[in-house]
Motif scaffolding. Structure first.
Motif, mmCIF file in Angstrom:
data_model
loop_
_atom_site.group_PDB
_atom_site.id
_atom_site.type_symbol
_atom_site.label_atom_id
_atom_site.label_comp_id
_atom_site.label_asym_id
_atom_site.label_seq_id
_atom_site.Cartn_x
_atom_site.Cartn_y
_atom_site.Cartn_z
ATOM 1 N N LEU A 51 128.313 -12.397 2.947
ATOM 2 C CA LEU A 51 128.220 -13.502 3.892
ATOM 3 C C LEU A 51 126.810 -13.520 4.465
ATOM 4 O O LEU A 51 126.323 -12.530 4.992
ATOM 5 C CB LEU A 51 129.243 -13.334 5.013
ATOM 6 C CG LEU A 51 129.304 -14.443 6.065
ATOM 7 C CD1 LEU A 51 129.748 -15.759 5.428
ATOM 8 C CD2 LEU A 51 130.262 -14.059 7.193
ATOM 9 N N GLU A 52 126.139 -14.695 4.349
ATOM 10 C CA GLU A 52 124.750 -14.811 4.795
ATOM 11 C C GLU A 52 124.572 -16.063 5.644
ATOM 12 O O GLU A 52 125.060 -17.141 5.302
ATOM 13 C CB GLU A 52 123.826 -14.870 3.581
ATOM 14 C CG GLU A 52 122.346 -14.940 3.922
ATOM 15 C CD GLU A 52 121.473 -14.954 2.683
ATOM 16 O OE1 GLU A 52 120.242 -14.885 2.826
ATOM 17 O OE2 GLU A 52 122.028 -15.053 1.565
ATOM 18 N N ASN A 53 123.892 -15.903 6.780
ATOM 19 C CA ASN A 53 123.561 -17.041 7.632
ATOM 20 C C ASN A 53 122.050 -17.073 7.808
ATOM 21 O O ASN A 53 121.472 -16.192 8.452
ATOM 22 C CB ASN A 53 124.261 -16.929 8.993
ATOM 23 C CG ASN A 53 124.087 -18.194 9.830
ATOM 24 O OD1 ASN A 53 122.982 -18.604 10.145
ATOM 25 N ND2 ASN A 53 125.208 -18.806 10.198
ATOM 26 N N ILE A 167 136.152 -16.699 -14.199
ATOM 27 C CA ILE A 167 135.220 -16.938 -13.103
ATOM 28 C C ILE A 167 134.491 -15.639 -12.779
ATOM 29 O O ILE A 167 135.116 -14.603 -12.561
ATOM 30 C CB ILE A 167 135.961 -17.468 -11.864
ATOM 31 C CG1 ILE A 167 136.543 -18.859 -12.149
ATOM 32 C CG2 ILE A 167 135.020 -17.538 -10.659
ATOM 33 C CD1 ILE A 167 137.408 -19.402 -11.035
ATOM 34 N N TYR A 168 133.167 -15.699 -12.754
ATOM 35 C CA TYR A 168 132.355 -14.528 -12.454
ATOM 36 C C TYR A 168 131.810 -14.568 -11.030
ATOM 37 O O TYR A 168 131.736 -13.543 -10.350
ATOM 38 C CB TYR A 168 131.197 -14.431 -13.446
ATOM 39 C CG TYR A 168 130.109 -13.458 -13.040
ATOM 40 C CD1 TYR A 168 130.349 -12.083 -13.067
ATOM 41 C CD2 TYR A 168 128.865 -13.908 -12.606
ATOM 42 C CE1 TYR A 168 129.362 -11.181 -12.672
ATOM 43 C CE2 TYR A 168 127.880 -13.009 -12.215
ATOM 44 C CZ TYR A 168 128.132 -11.654 -12.254
ATOM 45 O OH TYR A 168 127.166 -10.770 -11.849
ATOM 46 N N LYS A 169 131.427 -15.756 -10.587
ATOM 47 C CA LYS A 169 130.812 -15.840 -9.259
ATOM 48 C C LYS A 169 131.170 -17.159 -8.580
ATOM 49 O O LYS A 169 131.281 -18.204 -9.235
ATOM 50 C CB LYS A 169 129.297 -15.704 -9.361
ATOM 51 C CG LYS A 169 128.567 -15.759 -8.019
ATOM 52 C CD LYS A 169 127.088 -15.415 -8.166
ATOM 53 C CE LYS A 169 126.863 -13.940 -8.390
ATOM 54 N NZ LYS A 169 125.449 -13.533 -8.309
ATOM 55 N N LEU A 170 131.357 -17.096 -7.263
ATOM 56 C CA LEU A 170 131.566 -18.283 -6.442
ATOM 57 C C LEU A 170 130.565 -18.246 -5.295
ATOM 58 O O LEU A 170 130.480 -17.248 -4.584
ATOM 59 C CB LEU A 170 133.002 -18.330 -5.908
ATOM 60 C CG LEU A 170 133.409 -19.520 -5.028
ATOM 61 C CD1 LEU A 170 134.906 -19.790 -5.182
ATOM 62 C CD2 LEU A 170 133.101 -19.268 -3.545
ATOM 63 N N ILE A 171 129.800 -19.316 -5.141
ATOM 64 C CA ILE A 171 128.820 -19.411 -4.055
ATOM 65 C C ILE A 171 129.153 -20.651 -3.227
ATOM 66 O O ILE A 171 128.988 -21.776 -3.693
ATOM 67 C CB ILE A 171 127.382 -19.505 -4.590
ATOM 68 C CG1 ILE A 171 127.065 -18.332 -5.526
ATOM 69 C CG2 ILE A 171 126.383 -19.547 -3.437
ATOM 70 C CD1 ILE A 171 125.747 -18.467 -6.260
ATOM 71 N N GLU A 172 129.636 -20.429 -2.021
ATOM 72 C CA GLU A 172 130.014 -21.538 -1.147
ATOM 73 C C GLU A 172 128.957 -21.724 -0.064
ATOM 74 O O GLU A 172 128.633 -20.796 0.668
ATOM 75 C CB GLU A 172 131.371 -21.265 -0.504
ATOM 76 C CG GLU A 172 131.825 -22.342 0.471
ATOM 77 C CD GLU A 172 133.101 -21.958 1.200
ATOM 78 O OE1 GLU A 172 134.154 -21.905 0.531
ATOM 79 O OE2 GLU A 172 133.037 -21.676 2.411
ATOM 80 N N THR A 178 125.622 -21.339 6.461
ATOM 81 C CA THR A 178 126.320 -20.126 6.037
ATOM 82 C C THR A 178 126.598 -20.177 4.542
ATOM 83 O O THR A 178 127.061 -21.192 4.022
ATOM 84 C CB THR A 178 127.653 -19.966 6.796
ATOM 85 O OG1 THR A 178 127.383 -19.874 8.194
ATOM 86 C CG2 THR A 178 128.386 -18.710 6.348
ATOM 87 N N LYS A 179 126.278 -19.070 3.860
ATOM 88 C CA LYS A 179 126.534 -18.986 2.425
ATOM 89 C C LYS A 179 127.458 -17.796 2.155
ATOM 90 O O LYS A 179 127.182 -16.670 2.561
ATOM 91 C CB LYS A 179 125.230 -18.811 1.651
ATOM 92 C CG LYS A 179 125.418 -18.756 0.133
ATOM 93 C CD LYS A 179 124.102 -18.559 -0.596
ATOM 94 C CE LYS A 179 123.254 -19.801 -0.529
ATOM 95 N NZ LYS A 179 122.021 -19.686 -1.353
ATOM 96 N N THR A 180 128.567 -18.072 1.482
ATOM 97 C CA THR A 180 129.529 -17.036 1.111
ATOM 98 C C THR A 180 129.488 -16.860 -0.398
ATOM 99 O O THR A 180 129.623 -17.841 -1.138
ATOM 100 C CB THR A 180 130.956 -17.425 1.541
ATOM 101 O OG1 THR A 180 130.979 -17.670 2.956
ATOM 102 C CG2 THR A 180 131.940 -16.314 1.206
ATOM 103 N N THR A 181 129.289 -15.627 -0.851
ATOM 104 C CA THR A 181 129.214 -15.342 -2.282
ATOM 105 C C THR A 181 130.256 -14.303 -2.669
ATOM 106 O O THR A 181 130.329 -13.237 -2.067
ATOM 107 C CB THR A 181 127.818 -14.821 -2.679
ATOM 108 O OG1 THR A 181 126.834 -15.774 -2.283
ATOM 109 C CG2 THR A 181 127.729 -14.597 -4.179
#
Length: 215
Positions: A51-53, A167-172, A178-181
């Motif tokens: 989780l990144e902001n 599915i290998y990766k999800l980047i929201e 805010t970025k959730t990976t």
């Protein structure tokens, strides 16, 4: 002037056709992923959650794992567990010695763990995105944009293993910077699961001194 106008129209139609083709190609790939995922009796994954902001300049990472069997699931993340037995959701927090029991959320935009590998089927437009080489694996990304303009989600990038269709990766990416990976480190299917894996033993937790909250 007429020639320039005709050229502009041609370029416009080529652009529109290209977007439509990319959208169809993206949807076709997601349909393949869905067919593959729903063909398994059960799925067990281990993943990294980040989780990144950017505005607050904060970033945190943790490891998690999930077992999925139809609608039933068991997710372990942040030292807690969430279990769905097909009827009720049990959130078990050892640090607080609490268990919350509630009915599953029926919200249209709610992505439950049981839908974490199939949520993309509805409510999004699709765009073909970049292809990455990750340690010899070809990961094709598809960009999902929510149709609902009131959602806090700006976009989702879904990275799909071109060979396995997993599915290998999800980047929201959210509207609030805010970025959730979620990166899948291990993907196992059709495992011999315990019959009690998706069963909540209330007596056990009561005997261990847990406080039971019913919503």
């Amino acid at each position: 002037m007429i020639k320039r106008t005709l050229t502009s129209f041609i370029l416009l139609f080529i652009s529109v056709a290209s977007v439509a083709q990319n959208s169809q190609k993206a949807k076709a790939l997601l349909d393949e992923v869905y067919a593959k995922v729903t063909s398994y009796d059960n799925i067990q994954i281990e993943f990294k959650y980040a989780l990144e902001n950017t505005e607050a300049n904060t970033k945190s990472e943790t490891q998690g794992k999930a077992s999925l069997d139809g609608d039933k699931y068991l997710v372990e993340l942040f030292g807690s567990k969430q279990l769905f037995d097909g009827k009720l959701v049990y959130t078990i927090v050892p640090d607080n010695e609490e268990v919350t029991i509630e009915s599953p959320s029926e919200g249209e935009n709610t992505v439950t763990p049981s839908k974490m590998l199939t949520f993309y089927r509805e409510g999004h437009t699709y765009t073909w995105d970049i292809l990455q080489n990750v340690q010899g694996r070809k990961i094709q990304f598809v960009k999902l944009t929510p149709i609902d303009t009131n959602t806090q989600i700006k976009s989702i990038l879904l990275g799909i293993d071109a060979e396995t269709k997993h599915i290998y990766k999800l980047i929201e990416t959210g509207e609030n910077s805010t970025k959730t990976t979620i990166t899948v480190n291990s993907f196992k299917t059709n495992q011999p699961l315990s019959k009690s894996l998706f069963t909540f033993d209330e007596a056990k937790y009561k005997n261990d001194g847990y406080y039971i909250i019913r919503n």
